[in-house]
Design a protein around this motif. Sequence first.
Motif, PDB file in Angstrom:
ATOM      1  N   ASN A 128       0.843  -1.182   0.000  1.00  0.00           N
ATOM      2  CA  ASN A 128       0.000   0.000   0.000  1.00  0.00           C
ATOM      3  C   ASN A 128       0.882   1.237   0.000  1.00  0.00           C
ATOM      4  O   ASN A 128       1.771   1.375   0.852  1.00  0.00           O
ATOM      5  CB  ASN A 128      -0.921   0.002   1.230  1.00  0.00           C
ATOM      6  CG  ASN A 128      -2.016   1.043   1.135  1.00  0.00           C
ATOM      7  OD1 ASN A 128      -2.383   1.468   0.049  1.00  0.00           O
ATOM      8  ND2 ASN A 128      -2.539   1.450   2.278  1.00  0.00           N
ATOM      9  N   ARG A 129       0.676   2.109  -0.971  1.00  0.00           N
ATOM     10  CA  ARG A 129       1.398   3.390  -1.069  1.00  0.00           C
ATOM     11  C   ARG A 129       2.911   3.235  -1.054  1.00  0.00           C
ATOM     12  O   ARG A 129       3.627   3.948  -0.367  1.00  0.00           O
ATOM     13  CB  ARG A 129       0.952   4.336   0.028  1.00  0.00           C
ATOM     14  CG  ARG A 129      -0.512   4.679  -0.078  1.00  0.00           C
ATOM     15  CD  ARG A 129      -0.938   5.655   0.960  1.00  0.00           C
ATOM     16  NE  ARG A 129      -2.367   5.879   0.839  1.00  0.00           N
ATOM     17  CZ  ARG A 129      -3.014   6.780   1.492  1.00  0.00           C
ATOM     18  NH1 ARG A 129      -2.386   7.569   2.336  1.00  0.00           N
ATOM     19  NH2 ARG A 129      -4.306   6.918   1.335  1.00  0.00           N
ATOM     20  N   GLY A 130       3.406   2.250  -1.787  1.00  0.00           N
ATOM     21  CA  GLY A 130       4.846   2.072  -1.925  1.00  0.00           C
ATOM     22  C   GLY A 130       5.520   1.342  -0.783  1.00  0.00           C
ATOM     23  O   GLY A 130       6.743   1.260  -0.737  1.00  0.00           O
ATOM     24  N   ILE A 131       4.741   0.830   0.154  1.00  0.00           N
ATOM     25  CA  ILE A 131       5.298   0.120   1.301  1.00  0.00           C
ATOM     26  C   ILE A 131       4.726  -1.285   1.350  1.00  0.00           C
ATOM     27  O   ILE A 131       3.509  -1.470   1.284  1.00  0.00           O
ATOM     28  CB  ILE A 131       4.991   0.854   2.618  1.00  0.00           C
ATOM     29  CG1 ILE A 131       5.618   2.250   2.593  1.00  0.00           C
ATOM     30  CG2 ILE A 131       5.491   0.056   3.814  1.00  0.00           C
ATOM     31  CD1 ILE A 131       5.229   3.122   3.766  1.00  0.00           C
ATOM     32  N   VAL A 132       5.615  -2.271   1.453  1.00  0.00           N
ATOM     33  CA  VAL A 132       5.202  -3.657   1.625  1.00  0.00           C
ATOM     34  C   VAL A 132       5.299  -3.967   3.114  1.00  0.00           C
ATOM     35  O   VAL A 132       6.373  -3.872   3.703  1.00  0.00           O
ATOM     36  CB  VAL A 132       6.094  -4.628   0.822  1.00  0.00           C
ATOM     37  CG1 VAL A 132       5.685  -6.070   1.088  1.00  0.00           C
ATOM     38  CG2 VAL A 132       6.041  -4.302  -0.660  1.00  0.00           C
ATOM     39  N   ARG A 133       4.175  -4.295   3.703  1.00  0.00           N
ATOM     40  CA  ARG A 133       4.144  -4.698   5.119  1.00  0.00           C
ATOM     41  C   ARG A 133       4.169  -6.216   5.152  1.00  0.00           C
ATOM     42  O   ARG A 133       3.231  -6.874   4.714  1.00  0.00           O
ATOM     43  CB  ARG A 133       2.875  -4.169   5.784  1.00  0.00           C
ATOM     44  CG  ARG A 133       2.625  -4.702   7.167  1.00  0.00           C
ATOM     45  CD  ARG A 133       3.609  -4.149   8.173  1.00  0.00           C
ATOM     46  NE  ARG A 133       3.400  -4.838   9.459  1.00  0.00           N
ATOM     47  CZ  ARG A 133       4.340  -5.051  10.332  1.00  0.00           C
ATOM     48  NH1 ARG A 133       5.562  -4.634  10.107  1.00  0.00           N
ATOM     49  NH2 ARG A 133       4.091  -5.680  11.449  1.00  0.00           N
ATOM     50  N   VAL A 134       5.277  -6.780   5.618  1.00  0.00           N
ATOM     51  CA  VAL A 134       5.412  -8.229   5.736  1.00  0.00           C
ATOM     52  C   VAL A 134       4.848  -8.619   7.099  1.00  0.00           C
ATOM     53  O   VAL A 134       5.467  -8.351   8.130  1.00  0.00           O
ATOM     54  CB  VAL A 134       6.886  -8.681   5.597  1.00  0.00           C
ATOM     55  CG1 VAL A 134       6.998 -10.187   5.745  1.00  0.00           C
ATOM     56  CG2 VAL A 134       7.463  -8.206   4.269  1.00  0.00           C
ATOM     57  N   ASP A 135       3.667  -9.199   7.091  1.00  0.00           N
ATOM     58  CA  ASP A 135       3.057  -9.634   8.345  1.00  0.00           C
ATOM     59  C   ASP A 135       3.698 -10.926   8.834  1.00  0.00           C
ATOM     60  O   ASP A 135       3.790 -11.155  10.033  1.00  0.00           O
ATOM     61  CB  ASP A 135       1.551  -9.850   8.157  1.00  0.00           C
ATOM     62  CG  ASP A 135       0.839  -8.547   7.817  1.00  0.00           C
ATOM     63  OD1 ASP A 135       1.148  -7.528   8.455  1.00  0.00           O
ATOM     64  OD2 ASP A 135      -0.011  -8.556   6.921  1.00  0.00           O
TER      65      ASP A 135
END
Length: 86
Positions: free
Chosen positions: A49-56
């Motif tokens: 989202n918005r250029g950021i990958v959040r690795v859960d």
Amino acid sequence: INDLSGLLNANLAQASLGHVPVLRVIKPFIPAIGLFTPFEKGDVRARLNRGIVRVDRLALRNPGARVFVEGTVTLAGRLDLGVLVQ
């Protein structure tokens, strides 16, 4: 590119650290047997989202090592990851 969003849920098989470029930096901390044996199983859950990958969750397992990762990666290449190697 910053207006893209998406979800990634995947199972991994026969993966190596070389296949996950951001994890190459942890090679010195992996037991030798874990380095030379592909990770038999693994999974990843991430959101873009918005250029950021959040690795859960990124989990890799083989007989010699288990690796768990969570945090963020920007599309510009910045890393803020927590990594646990067992």
